[in-house]
Design an enzyme around this catalytic site. Structure first.
Site: not given
Length: 458
Positions: A28, A129, A172-173, A304, A372, A413, A420
């Site tokens: 990113q 990531h 990550n995720e 989020y 995040e 974040w 994005e």
């Protein structure tokens, strides 16, 4: 306790030792996608597919962090953070996914880690990531076990090269990698599969476990190893039994298929029921759960918003023809909560619920970092919406601490506006604005506010 934890100020009602940080990820912000021997990633390939990303944009040049990293380290130092969560680009280290390491890539991360330590900023390094080398995707990607084994090899290479990193995050995720990438096709590699996505989810977790074992074999004193999950509480859209069942299916897909094997050593019992015809688990092997559930030193939680779930007809009535995770759920937008500039619901209590729910379900939950949490908008420098969002979520984090959850730190974040993913460059999450034409960085109002929080002035 690291030097950063020892010196962290008491701020905003948080305890001494609480770690304040900011986060980014390699694809990113780095740009320079073909510099110094870096190989292509699945995101480089995905961004070339017409319509895959907004305006056909890609992570090149992003924020040109590969060349401008000293400026970004100074931004971190000016912010006053005690920690920085960064990720390493696998194709920059092993362009083909394995083989001989690329020295120039390793040297870049060595310089960055050394500069952070010189400023007493603790590096939290994420090994994956989402930037899988395209060469491995062409050999099956996360659908196949070999990728998990190559990931463990890569983890060992990076660990050996980077001294002075006390916190290592494997993945990550994995939900986004497996479901958004292999089932829904909205992220790289853009696949729309059922069985393949389930296999990807499993092999990501196996890769995590294999990497944990390799890192532990070589661990230096004081190093800690963890994983980061994106978590969203699944809330029934109504009191009906149908919506309650839909919320539980959504909770399985987003949360439980990752938390239960990692933290509880078993897959959820309702996986076959929820996934139906695609739930051929032949990719699982005896002993995999023991590998996946290696004890963690910490857990990263990315949050989020919650998901409000309602029952819905299956998109494909014939189970044999369902190509993605079609689980009979639709998401709804409840009345009341405000939204971010991207239209995401602002519900900070969901963060508290996530943290307290983990602590209630897992008696041996390791210490948690909120790795995040942030607010997307159009990049206004006077970003009062972001300030309000961060303040509310810090209050939710503080409430979880009061509830007894062992929360050790919070990472905003993001440090910079950046690429994005499928949204391209229009969505901005940064504490610092980036003018992509000139690459100039300009701190926003939220940067100054967060700096004051960290310094204990708020």
């Amino acid at each position: 306790m690291t030097a950063t934890e020892e010196r962290a100020p008491v701020a905003g009602g948080f305890p001494a030792g609480f770690v304040w940080g900011a986060a980014t990820s390699a694809y990113q912000i780095e740009g320079a996608v073909d510099a110094d021997g870096r190989g292509p990633s699945i995101w480089d390939a995905f961004c070339r597919v017409p319509g895959a990303t907004a305006a056909g944009e890609s992570g090149d040049p992003a924020c040109d962090h590969y060349r401008r990293w000293p400026e970004d380290v100074e931004l971190l130092a000016g912010l006053g953070v005690g920690a920085y969560r960064l990720s390493v680009a696998w194709p920059r280290i092993l362009p083909e996914g394995g083989g001989r390491p690329e020295r120039r890539g390793l040297d870049f991360y060595r310089r960055l880690v050394d500069a952070l330590r010189e400023r007493d900023i603790t590096p939290f390094v994420t090994l994956y990531h989402w930037g899988l080398p395209q060469a491995l995707e062409e050999r099956g990607g996360w659908r196949v076990r070999d990728t998990a084994e190559r990931f463990a090899d890569y983890a060992a290479v990076v660990h050996e090269a980077l001294e002075g990193v006390p916190y290592w995050t494997t993945l990550n995720e994995p939900y986004c990698s497996a479901v958004t990438g292999y089932a829904e096709g909205r992220h790289a590699p853009g696949a729309r599969e059922g069985h393949g996505a389930l296999a990807a989810a499993h092999h990501l977790l196996v890769g995590h476990g294999l990497a944990v074992a390799r890192l532990r074999e070589r661990a230096r004193p004081g190093e800690r190893i963890g994983v980061t999950l994106n978590m969203s509480p699944a809330v029934p859209a109504s009191p009906s039994a149908e919506d309650a069942a839909a919320a539980r299916r959504m909770d399985l897909m987003v949360n439980r298929q990752f938390t239960e094997p990692l933290l509880g050593g078993a897959y959820p019992g309702d996986m076959a029921e929820v996934y139906g015809e695609i739930s051929d688990f032949s990719f699982r092997r005896d002993g995999d759960l023991a590998v996946i559930s290696e004890p963690l030193d910490f857990l990263g939680v990315n949050y989020y918003y919650p998901i409000h779930a309602a029952a819905a007809p299956y998109a494909q009535p014939d189970p044999a023809l369902r190509s993605a995770f079609d689980i009979g759920v639709r998401t709804v937008a409840p009345d009341g909560p405000p939204v971010t500039g991207l239209g995401w619901r602002i519900e900070p209590d969901g963060l508290r619920d996530t943290l307290t729910g983990l602590a209630a379900r897992f008696s041996r939950l390791p210490p948690v970092f909120v790795t995040e949490n942030g607010y997307g908008d159009d990049g206004d420098l006077d970003d009062t919406g972001r300030v309000a969002y961060l303040a509310a979520h810090l209050a939710a984090t503080r409430a979880a601490l009061d509830d007894g959850v062992d929360v050790r730190g919070y990472f905003c974040w993001s440090l910079l506006d950046n690429f994005e993913w499928a949204r391209g460059y229009a969505a901005r999450f940064g504490l610092a604005h980036v003018d992509y034409a000139t690459q100039a960085r300009t701190p926003k109002a939220s940067y100054r506010w967060y700096r004051d929080v960290i310094a204990g002035r708020i």
